[in-house]
Scaffold this motif. Structure first.
Motif, mmCIF file in Angstrom:
data_model
loop_
_atom_site.group_PDB
_atom_site.id
_atom_site.type_symbol
_atom_site.label_atom_id
_atom_site.label_comp_id
_atom_site.label_asym_id
_atom_site.label_seq_id
_atom_site.Cartn_x
_atom_site.Cartn_y
_atom_site.Cartn_z
ATOM 1 N N GLU A 160 0.844 -1.196 0.000
ATOM 2 C CA GLU A 160 0.000 0.000 0.000
ATOM 3 C C GLU A 160 0.873 1.238 0.000
ATOM 4 N N SER A 161 0.507 2.184 -0.856
ATOM 5 C CA SER A 161 1.272 3.414 -0.976
ATOM 6 C C SER A 161 0.337 4.610 -0.899
ATOM 7 N N ILE A 162 0.918 5.770 -0.667
ATOM 8 C CA ILE A 162 0.146 7.014 -0.549
ATOM 9 C C ILE A 162 0.318 7.829 -1.822
ATOM 10 N N GLY A 163 -0.768 8.421 -2.304
ATOM 11 C CA GLY A 163 -0.657 9.288 -3.468
ATOM 12 C C GLY A 163 -1.888 9.243 -4.345
ATOM 13 N N SER A 164 -1.864 10.076 -5.383
ATOM 14 C CA SER A 164 -2.953 10.161 -6.350
ATOM 15 C C SER A 164 -2.628 9.284 -7.543
ATOM 16 N N ILE A 165 -3.600 8.496 -7.995
ATOM 17 C CA ILE A 165 -3.341 7.624 -9.138
ATOM 18 C C ILE A 165 -3.118 8.430 -10.413
ATOM 19 N N ASN A 166 -3.769 9.582 -10.539
ATOM 20 C CA ASN A 166 -3.561 10.419 -11.722
ATOM 21 C C ASN A 166 -2.160 11.018 -11.742
ATOM 22 N N ALA A 167 -1.707 11.480 -10.580
ATOM 23 C CA ALA A 167 -0.359 12.042 -10.492
ATOM 24 C C ALA A 167 0.681 10.960 -10.748
ATOM 25 N N LEU A 168 0.427 9.757 -10.234
ATOM 26 C CA LEU A 168 1.358 8.656 -10.433
ATOM 27 C C LEU A 168 1.393 8.229 -11.896
ATOM 28 N N ALA A 169 0.251 8.253 -12.556
ATOM 29 C CA ALA A 169 0.196 7.897 -13.974
ATOM 30 C C ALA A 169 1.062 8.836 -14.804
ATOM 31 N N ILE A 170 1.026 10.115 -14.471
ATOM 32 C CA ILE A 170 1.857 11.098 -15.178
ATOM 33 C C ILE A 170 3.336 10.825 -14.909
ATOM 34 N N LYS A 171 3.662 10.490 -13.676
ATOM 35 C CA LYS A 171 5.042 10.203 -13.291
ATOM 36 C C LYS A 171 5.590 8.970 -14.016
ATOM 37 N N LEU A 172 4.714 7.997 -14.279
ATOM 38 C CA LEU A 172 5.151 6.721 -14.840
ATOM 39 C C LEU A 172 4.980 6.606 -16.356
ATOM 40 N N GLU A 173 4.366 7.590 -16.998
ATOM 41 C CA GLU A 173 4.010 7.425 -18.407
ATOM 42 C C GLU A 173 5.227 7.232 -19.313
ATOM 43 N N ASN A 174 6.384 7.766 -18.933
ATOM 44 C CA ASN A 174 7.585 7.585 -19.751
ATOM 45 C C ASN A 174 8.321 6.287 -19.444
ATOM 46 N N PHE A 175 7.762 5.495 -18.523
ATOM 47 C CA PHE A 175 8.387 4.229 -18.143
ATOM 48 C C PHE A 175 7.583 3.022 -18.636
ATOM 49 N N GLY A 176 6.648 3.264 -19.555
ATOM 50 C CA GLY A 176 5.893 2.145 -20.113
ATOM 51 C C GLY A 176 4.620 1.805 -19.371
ATOM 52 N N PHE A 177 4.080 2.740 -18.595
ATOM 53 C CA PHE A 177 2.824 2.510 -17.868
ATOM 54 C C PHE A 177 1.698 3.315 -18.510
ATOM 55 N N PHE A 178 0.472 2.833 -18.321
ATOM 56 C CA PHE A 178 -0.676 3.512 -18.921
ATOM 57 C C PHE A 178 -1.867 3.435 -17.976
ATOM 58 N N LEU A 179 -2.581 4.549 -17.852
ATOM 59 C CA LEU A 179 -3.794 4.620 -17.032
ATOM 60 C C LEU A 179 -4.955 4.081 -17.868
ATOM 61 N N ILE A 180 -5.293 2.796 -17.696
ATOM 62 C CA ILE A 180 -6.316 2.166 -18.530
ATOM 63 C C ILE A 180 -7.730 2.368 -17.982
ATOM 64 N N HIS A 181 -7.806 2.860 -16.749
ATOM 65 C CA HIS A 181 -9.089 3.026 -16.056
ATOM 66 C C HIS A 181 -8.826 4.019 -14.930
ATOM 67 N N ARG A 182 -9.842 4.696 -14.467
ATOM 68 C CA ARG A 182 -9.610 5.668 -13.394
ATOM 69 C C ARG A 182 -9.048 5.015 -12.137
ATOM 70 N N SER A 183 -9.127 3.677 -12.073
ATOM 71 C CA SER A 183 -8.647 2.959 -10.893
ATOM 72 C C SER A 183 -7.425 2.082 -11.148
ATOM 73 N N TYR A 184 -6.928 2.044 -12.412
ATOM 74 C CA TYR A 184 -5.844 1.115 -12.720
ATOM 75 C C TYR A 184 -4.770 1.739 -13.619
ATOM 76 N N ILE A 185 -3.518 1.515 -13.232
ATOM 77 C CA ILE A 185 -2.366 1.810 -14.088
ATOM 78 C C ILE A 185 -1.694 0.471 -14.374
ATOM 79 N N VAL A 186 -1.383 0.202 -15.633
ATOM 80 C CA VAL A 186 -0.781 -1.082 -15.978
ATOM 81 C C VAL A 186 0.605 -0.888 -16.596
ATOM 82 N N ASN A 187 1.494 -1.815 -16.282
ATOM 83 C CA ASN A 187 2.815 -1.861 -16.917
ATOM 84 C C ASN A 187 2.639 -2.557 -18.264
ATOM 85 N N MET A 188 2.820 -1.837 -19.363
ATOM 86 C CA MET A 188 2.563 -2.409 -20.686
ATOM 87 C C MET A 188 3.472 -3.588 -20.999
#
Length: 231
Positions: A160-188
């Motif tokens: 369990e981690s602290i933070g916003s999923i939208n903010a985390l999605a932006i942080k991870l987008e250049n590392f091969g991750f994608f926000l596929i749903h308002r509740s899920y970020i997936v490693n492509m």
């Protein structure tokens, strides 16, 4: 970026170095070795190793196998003038095979290697009850919202981690991750297939996908796979 070039012929050393320097625009450290034995003697860690197969003494396959016993995740690029030797590459899990007469292929190899190196990087998360922890990108399978927190699904378990999923999605987008749903970020890198409402992962889990994100995910996924090549 640290790159090793194991090549016993001076001409090919210089030609390969030119291609590498051109790709990185001089922002790279290249160390050259005339023999595999010298390369193993120093046993320095590199991001990428270019290995000639036809070396004097032990061949490049034997040298690579020994080196990978110390650094198993090294990106190994095989150089050869004999394409028929490529079928032995499985022994060392080479990332690419490049004929010396086709050194233009180095650009594609390094482009794909950059993607793989990104997945080996670590990023920091604040883990509930544990504090700040660094995790390798490649160890994160997907992330979901979990109450007021985030749940990181990793190869080592769930955290369990602290933070916003939208903010985390932006942080991870250049590392091969994608926000596929308002509740899920997936490693492509973990995706094996997908439909309009589902994403299927290598570990057999199925994650919900938002229909309105389907097209943008499809585009991003195939672009990621294209950049990643067969590495």
């Amino acid at each position: 970026m640290k790159i090793a070039l194991v090549e016993d012929q001076k001409y090919w050393q210089e030609e390969v170095k030119k291609k590498i320097i051109y790709f990185y625009d001089y922002d790279v450290e290249i160390k050259c070795y005339d023999t595999g034995e010298r390369f193993l003697e120093l046993l320095e860690e590199f991001d990428i190793v270019f290995m000639d197969i036809e070396l004097g003494g032990e061949d490049g396959f034997a040298i690579s196998k020994k080196y990978k016993s110390f650094y198993p995740e090294i990106i190994l690029i095989i150089l050869t003038t004999h394409g028929e030797l490529w079928n032995k590459g499985y022994q060392v899990e080479a990332f690419r095979y490049i004929e010396k007469t086709k050194l233009g292929d180095i650009h594609e190899a390094l482009t794909s290697a950059e993607v793989k190196l990104i997945q080996n990087k670590k990023i920091e998360f604040h883990i509930v009850s544990m504090g700040d922890r660094k995790m390798r990108i490649k160890d994160i399978l997907y992330i979901e919202t979990y109450g007021r927190h985030l749940r990181l699904h990793t190869r080592q378990g769930n955290y369990e981690s602290i933070g916003s999923i939208n903010a985390l999605a932006i942080k991870l987008e250049n590392f091969g991750f994608f926000l596929i749903h308002r509740s899920y970020i997936v490693n492509m890198e973990e995706v094996v297939n997908f439909e309009r409402r589902k994403v299927f992962l290598k570990n057999n889990e199925v994650i919900e996908m938002s229909v309105r994100r389907y097209n943008s995910f499809k585009e991003a996924f195939f672009e990621w796979k294209f950049q990643n090549g067969n590495g």
